[in-house]
Design an enzyme around this catalytic site. Structure first.
Site, PDB file in Angstrom:
ATOM      1  N   TYR A 137      35.090  42.173  48.614  1.00 53.74           N
ATOM      2  CA  TYR A 137      34.176  41.194  49.196  1.00 53.74           C
ATOM      3  C   TYR A 137      33.266  41.826  50.251  1.00 53.74           C
ATOM      4  O   TYR A 137      32.201  41.302  50.543  1.00 53.74           O
ATOM      5  CB  TYR A 137      34.966  40.074  49.890  1.00 53.74           C
ATOM      6  N   LYS A 183      47.155  45.774  41.046  1.00 48.88           N
ATOM      7  CA  LYS A 183      46.840  46.364  39.738  1.00 48.88           C
ATOM      8  C   LYS A 183      47.037  47.869  39.876  1.00 48.88           C
ATOM      9  O   LYS A 183      46.133  48.677  39.645  1.00 48.88           O
ATOM     10  CB  LYS A 183      45.383  45.991  39.358  1.00 48.88           C
ATOM     11  N   ASP A 215      47.893  40.588  36.399  1.00 45.83           N
ATOM     12  CA  ASP A 215      47.779  39.850  35.129  1.00 45.83           C
ATOM     13  C   ASP A 215      49.089  39.139  34.818  1.00 45.83           C
ATOM     14  O   ASP A 215      49.125  37.962  34.462  1.00 45.83           O
ATOM     15  CB  ASP A 215      47.311  40.769  33.976  1.00 45.83           C
ATOM     16  N   ASP A 239      42.068  35.110  45.916  1.00 44.65           N
ATOM     17  CA  ASP A 239      41.118  34.018  45.663  1.00 44.65           C
ATOM     18  C   ASP A 239      41.425  33.383  44.311  1.00 44.65           C
ATOM     19  O   ASP A 239      41.552  32.158  44.188  1.00 44.65           O
ATOM     20  CB  ASP A 239      39.687  34.570  45.681  1.00 44.65           C
ATOM     21  N   ASP A 243      43.621  29.416  43.378  1.00 46.19           N
ATOM     22  CA  ASP A 243      43.112  28.244  42.632  1.00 46.19           C
ATOM     23  C   ASP A 243      44.070  27.917  41.478  1.00 46.19           C
ATOM     24  O   ASP A 243      44.339  26.749  41.195  1.00 46.19           O
ATOM     25  CB  ASP A 243      41.706  28.515  42.052  1.00 46.19           C
TER      26      ASP A 243
HETATM   27  C1  IPM Z   1      37.392  30.485  48.819  1.00 38.76           C
HETATM   28  C2  IPM Z   1      36.013  30.604  48.183  1.00 38.76           C
HETATM   29  C3  IPM Z   1      35.213  31.719  48.837  1.00 38.76           C
HETATM   30  C4  IPM Z   1      35.970  33.019  48.583  1.00 38.76           C
HETATM   31  C5  IPM Z   1      33.758  31.836  48.349  1.00 38.76           C
HETATM   32  C6  IPM Z   1      33.013  30.530  48.441  1.00 38.76           C
HETATM   33  C7  IPM Z   1      33.023  32.891  49.096  1.00 38.76           C
HETATM   34  O1  IPM Z   1      36.123  30.766  46.811  1.00 38.76           O
HETATM   35  O2  IPM Z   1      37.475  30.272  50.042  1.00 38.76           O
HETATM   36  O3  IPM Z   1      38.378  30.570  48.105  1.00 38.76           O
HETATM   37  O4  IPM Z   1      35.816  33.631  47.524  1.00 38.76           O
HETATM   38  O5  IPM Z   1      36.720  33.429  49.474  1.00 38.76           O
HETATM   39 MN    MN Z   2      38.144  30.488  46.052  1.00 42.15          MN
END
Ligand code: IPM
Ligand code: MN
Ligand code: NAD
Length: 344
Positions: A137, A183, A215, A239, A243
Site C-alpha cells: 500500500y 505467501k 490461499d 484487507d 472482508d
Molecule cells: C479498508 C479499505 C481500504 C483499504 C481502502 C478504501 C483504501 O478497503 O479499510 O479495508 O484497503 O485499507
Molecule cells: Mn477493505
C-alpha cells in the site's frame, strides 16, 4: 478533562451509519454516566468538495488531540476520477497517526448464527491483526506507464516486529494461538515475515505459533474458522481476508475495527466501504458502526460495562429479527437503531 472523540462522518452510507452510532453512544452514555466531547471534522470525499483535500491538516491536528477517532467509510463514484481520491486520505490518516495495527474481529454471538452462510454449530471467534501502514500500500516505486506498471511490497524488521507483538499480546488474552498468514512459498517479504515473527515468538512461549499460506487460509476461514484464534498478516492480505471473514456473520455490514499505534488516538471504523449501491435509501446496516462504538468504549475509555450493554442490546435485536435487508430483514437503519437503543 472530558473524553475527546473526533468524528469523521464519511461518504455515501457513511453519514447514515455514523448517525446511528452516535445516537447509540449518546443513549448509552446518558444511562451509564459517561461524559464525552465529540467534534466532527472534514474528511474523505466531502472534504475534497469543501476544501480540495481528503485529509486537511486541521483534521489531523484535531485527531492527534483526541483520545479516539470514530470514522465512517469514505469514497465512491463521485470522486473515482478525481486527481486526489478520498482513499488517499484514508491511507494518509493511518500513516499520520501511526496506526500500524488494525484489529478486525469475527465474533458471532449465538443470536447471530442464524444469519451465517456457514452451517456451523460451534461459535466462531477469531481476530485478524492486519499490518496497516506499510507493505504494498505504501512501498515505492509505484509507477504506471503506457506499457507497464509496478507496485512495491517492502517491509522492515521493525515494522513486522511491532505489529507481531500486538498479535502475540492479544493471543495471550485469548486462546494462545497465532497463525501467520503469508505467501512465503513465493514472496521474499513473506519469507522475511517468517524469520522476524519466529524471533518475536520466543518472547511469548505461552502462545503457539503456526503458519498458513494465504490461499489456503482463505479456504480455511470458510471450511474451519474455529481453528483460528489470532491471524497475523500483512496489509493487503489482511484487507482481503477480513472482508471474507466478515461475511461469516451474514453481512460485511456488521464488523467493526480498531487501529492502534504506540500512542493515542486509537481509531475505530467499520471494515466495509461507503456502499454507494444502497446509499440514500435508509437501509444500511448500522451494526458495524454500533459495534465500533462498543469497541471504542471498551478499549479507549475502559467502559467494558457500556460495551456489554451495547452487545446485549444488539443481540436482543438480532434475536428479534429486527435487521436490515443485507441480513434478509425488512427494517431500515433507523428502525434497527431505535430497537438497539430501546434494549440498552
Ligand atoms: C479498508 C479499505 C481500504 C483499504 C481502502 C478504501 C483504501 O478497503 O479499510 O479495508 O484497503 O485499507
Ligand atoms: Mn477493505
Ligand atoms: P463496500 O464495502 O462499500 O460494499 C460492498 C458490498 O457490501 C455492497 O454491496 C454494499 O452494499 C455492502 N455493504 C457494505 N456495507 C454495508 C452496510 N453497512 N449495510 C449493508 N450493506 C453493506 O465496497 P465497494 O463497493 O467495493 O466500495 C465502495 C467505496 O468504498 C469505494 O470507493 C471504496 O474505495 C470505498 N471503501 C472505503 C473504505 C473505508 O473508508 N474504510 C473501506 C472499503 C471501501
Amino acid at each position: 478533562m472530558p473524553n475527546k472523540i473526533t468524528v469523521l462522518t464519511g461518504d455515501y452510507i457513511g453519514p447514515e451509519i455514523m448517525a446511528a452510532g452516535l445516537r447509540v453512544l449518546e443513549a448509552v452514555s446518558k444511562a451509564g454516566h459517561f461524559e464525552y466531547e465529540a467534534t466532527t471534522m472534514p474528511f474523505g470525499g466531502h472534504a475534497i468538495d469543501e476544501c480540495g483535500e481528503p485529509l486537511p491538516q486541521r483534521t489531523i491536528d484535531e485527531c492527534k488531540n483526541s483520545d479516539a477517532v470514530l470514522l465512517s467509510a469514505i469514497g465512491g463514484p463521485k470522486w473515482d476520477a478525481a486527481p486526489k481520491r478520498p482513499e488517499q486520505g484514508l491511507l494518509a490518516i493511518r500513516q499520520a497517526l501511526n496506526l500500524f495495527a488494525n484489529i478486525r474481529p469475527t465474533e458471532i454471538s449465538p443470536a447471530m448464527m442464524q444469519y451465517s452462510p456457514l452451517k456451523k454449530i460451534e461459535p466462531v471467534n477469531f481476530v485478524i491483526v492486519r499490518e496497516l501502514t506499510s507493505g504494498i500500500y505504501f512501498g515505492t516505486p509505484r509507477e504506471q506507464h503506457a506499457d507497464y506498471a509496478l507496485d512495491t511490497m517492502r517491509y522492515t524488521k521493525a515494522e513486522i516486529e511491532r505489529v507481531s507483538r500486538v498479535a502475540f499480546q492479544m493471543a495471550q488474552h485469548r486462546n494462545h494461538r497465532v497463525t501467520l498468514v503469508d505467501k512465503s512459498n513465493v514472496l521474499a517479504t513473506s519469507k522475511f515475515w517468517r524469520v522476524v515473527v519466529d524471533e518475536v515468538a520466543k518472547d511469548y512461549p505461552d502462545v503457539e505459533l503456526n503458519y498458513s499460506y494465504v490461499d489456503a487460509a482463505s479456504m480455511k476461514i470458510i471450511s474451519s474458522p474455529e481453528q483460528f484464534d489470532v491471524i497475523l498478516t500483512e496489509n493487503l492480505f489482511g484487507d482481503i481476508l477480513s472482508d471474507e471473514a466478515a461475511q461469516i456473520t451474514g453481512s460485511l455490514g456488521t464488523i467493526p475495527s480498531m487501529s492502534t499505534g504506540d500512542q493515542k488516538p486509537v481509531l475505530y471504523e467499520p471494515i466495509h466501504g461507503s456502499a454507494p449501491d444502497i446509499a440514500g435509501q435508509g437501509i444500511a446496516n448500522p451494526f458495524s458502526m454500533i459495534n465500533s462504538v462498543k469497541m471504542m468504549l471498551a478499549h479507549s475509555f475502559d467502559r467494558a460495562d457500556l460495551a456489554e450493554r451495547i452487545g446485549k442490546a444488539v443481540d436482543q435485536v438480532v434475536a428479534d429479527n429486527i435487521v436490515t435487508p443485507d441480513l434478509g430483514g425488512k427494517y431500515g437503519t433507523k428502525e434497527v437503531t431505535d430497537a438497539v437503543i430501546k434494549n440498552l
